[in-house]
Write an enzyme that holds these catalytic residues in place. Structure first.
Site, short mmCIF file in Angstrom:
data_model
loop_
_atom_site.label_atom_id
_atom_site.label_comp_id
_atom_site.label_asym_id
_atom_site.label_seq_id
_atom_site.Cartn_x
_atom_site.Cartn_y
_atom_site.Cartn_z
N GLU A 17 48.32 25.70 -38.30
CA GLU A 17 47.67 26.98 -38.03
C GLU A 17 48.41 28.10 -38.75
O GLU A 17 49.63 28.24 -38.63
CB GLU A 17 47.64 27.25 -36.53
CG GLU A 17 46.95 28.56 -36.16
CD GLU A 17 46.70 28.68 -34.67
OE1 GLU A 17 46.15 27.72 -34.09
OE2 GLU A 17 47.08 29.71 -34.09
N THR A 48 43.91 32.13 -38.11
CA THR A 48 43.54 33.11 -37.10
C THR A 48 43.03 34.38 -37.79
O THR A 48 42.98 34.47 -39.02
CB THR A 48 44.74 33.48 -36.22
OG1 THR A 48 45.71 34.18 -37.03
CG2 THR A 48 45.40 32.24 -35.64
N TYR A 49 42.69 35.38 -36.97
CA TYR A 49 42.44 36.71 -37.51
C TYR A 49 42.93 37.76 -36.54
O TYR A 49 43.26 37.46 -35.39
CB TYR A 49 40.98 36.94 -37.90
CG TYR A 49 39.95 36.84 -36.79
CD1 TYR A 49 39.78 37.86 -35.85
CD2 TYR A 49 39.08 35.75 -36.73
CE1 TYR A 49 38.81 37.79 -34.87
CE2 TYR A 49 38.11 35.67 -35.75
CZ TYR A 49 37.97 36.69 -34.82
OH TYR A 49 37.00 36.62 -33.86
N ALA A 51 43.34 41.20 -34.09
CA ALA A 51 42.68 41.59 -32.86
C ALA A 51 41.35 42.28 -33.14
O ALA A 51 41.25 43.13 -34.03
CB ALA A 51 43.59 42.53 -32.06
N TYR A 148 45.07 24.52 -21.78
CA TYR A 148 46.28 25.19 -21.29
C TYR A 148 47.06 24.27 -20.34
O TYR A 148 46.75 24.20 -19.15
CB TYR A 148 45.89 26.51 -20.59
CG TYR A 148 45.18 27.45 -21.52
CD1 TYR A 148 45.89 28.36 -22.29
CD2 TYR A 148 43.80 27.39 -21.69
CE1 TYR A 148 45.24 29.20 -23.18
CE2 TYR A 148 43.14 28.22 -22.58
CZ TYR A 148 43.86 29.13 -23.32
OH TYR A 148 43.21 29.94 -24.21
N HIS A 152 45.75 28.67 -17.78
CA HIS A 152 45.53 30.00 -18.37
C HIS A 152 45.95 31.08 -17.39
O HIS A 152 45.74 30.96 -16.18
CB HIS A 152 44.04 30.16 -18.71
CG HIS A 152 43.75 31.33 -19.58
ND1 HIS A 152 43.67 32.63 -19.09
CD2 HIS A 152 43.51 31.42 -20.92
CE1 HIS A 152 43.40 33.46 -20.08
NE2 HIS A 152 43.30 32.76 -21.20
N GLN A 215 62.44 35.79 -30.04
CA GLN A 215 61.04 35.67 -30.44
C GLN A 215 60.26 34.80 -29.44
O GLN A 215 59.16 35.17 -29.01
CB GLN A 215 60.93 35.05 -31.83
CG GLN A 215 59.47 34.86 -32.29
CD GLN A 215 59.37 33.97 -33.52
OE1 GLN A 215 59.97 32.89 -33.57
NE2 GLN A 215 58.62 34.42 -34.52
#
Length: 293
Positions: A17, A48-49, A51, A148, A152, A215
């Site tokens: 990813e 991804t992209y 927000a 999840y 979640h 991080q």
């Protein structure tokens, strides 16, 4: 190629990813990293992209570059945040026309400054509705959805979370990719819950190697992933970036070894455009031998 083919019995699917770089230099570095990562024969790459869809166009551009440079199938993330149904259709049409093979269908997190998700007028409320839209109107796309292992953050209970996942699968999802986790017991428990609920689709663990304690504390606080005390204790022994990198790589490698021994259908690495940790793990695992290459 169908998504299910990558995760057939006896196979170990491998995917990465990425996210769209913000600068030309970032794009150059990503292309170099991908050249190294493709030595391990991944099956596909996702991107991804930003927000609210702020970098959707860039996401498609990056994925087209991956196709051209690496000759790999690609998957675009897609969320319902800030999107009307018509806008979702338009994006799916663009993705289809540009040769994107798969969609990672997500509800998406609430926009910055919002504590609770609210549907856009004329939009959708749930990832299951997005899956239904894709399957009904764009049937050629393979569809991945999120799972999840530690539930979640917005779910009212673990069972409610599993019920929601079941709705996504019933709507037409092909593969489940999990959020990051650092205790394999959480993953194994999650898979058992899925099977008891009649969810038989492949459940692929998502792996994010720790490379920095600060991080990963920030990331885990955002997504609700638990950091095992043993891992934290090792990371805290030295305030040294290389030490923390080595600890994180070793921990993730042991996780992957146990997961592979348990017969997982694949591994999905959250590369975050920083490939050294993933490269080290795959090298240590002797991934090519494990995958029969």
């Amino acid at each position: 190629m169908k998504l299910s083919d990558f995760f057939a019995p006896g196979q170990l699917g491998l995917s990465y990813e990425l996210f769209p770089p913000k600068t030309e230099r970032g794009e150059e570095l990503l292309r170099e990293q991908l050249r190294q990562l493709t030595e391990f024969a991944p099956d596909f790459v996702t991107c991804t992209y930003g927000a609210g869809g702020s970098t959707q166009g860039k996401t498609l551009e990056i994925l087209c570059q991956v196709q051209a440079d690496c000759r790999l199938p690609v998957a675009s993330h897609l969320t319902v945040v800030g999107q009307t149904v018509e806008q979702l259709r338009e994006y799916l049409e663009r993705a289809r026309d540009q040769g994107i093979s798969y969609i990672v269908a997500l509800r998406g997190d609430p926009p910055a400054g919002s504590e609770k998700f609210q549907a856009t007028p004329g939009g959708l409320r749930f990832a299951s509705e997005l899956v239904e839209l894709i399957r009904g109107e764009f049937p050629d796309f393979g569809i991945l959805v999120a799972g999840y292992p530690e539930t979640h953050r917005e779910a009212t209970s673990g069972q409610a979370d599993i019920d929601n996942l079941r709705r996504k699968v019933d709507a037409g999802a092909d593969v489940i990719v999990t959020q990051l986790f650092y205790d394999n017991a959480d993953f194994f428990r999650f898979v058992e819950q899925c099977r008891r609920a009649g969810i038989e689709k492949p459940v692929v663990p998502g792996v994010l190697p720790v490379t920095s304690l600060s991080q990963i504390r920030r990331i885990s606080s955002m997504c609700g992933a638990r950091l095992p005390e043993g891992l934290v204790a090792q990371l805290e022994r030295r305030d040294d970036p290389q030490w923390q990198f080595e600890v994180g790589v070793e921990w993730a490698t042991r996780q992957c070894e146990e997961l592979i021994s348990a017969g997982i259908p694949g591994l999905h690495f959250y590369v975050l455009n920083q490939s050294p940790a993933t490269l080290r793990i795959l090298t240590d695992l002797k991934a090519e031998e494990l995958r029969g290459n």
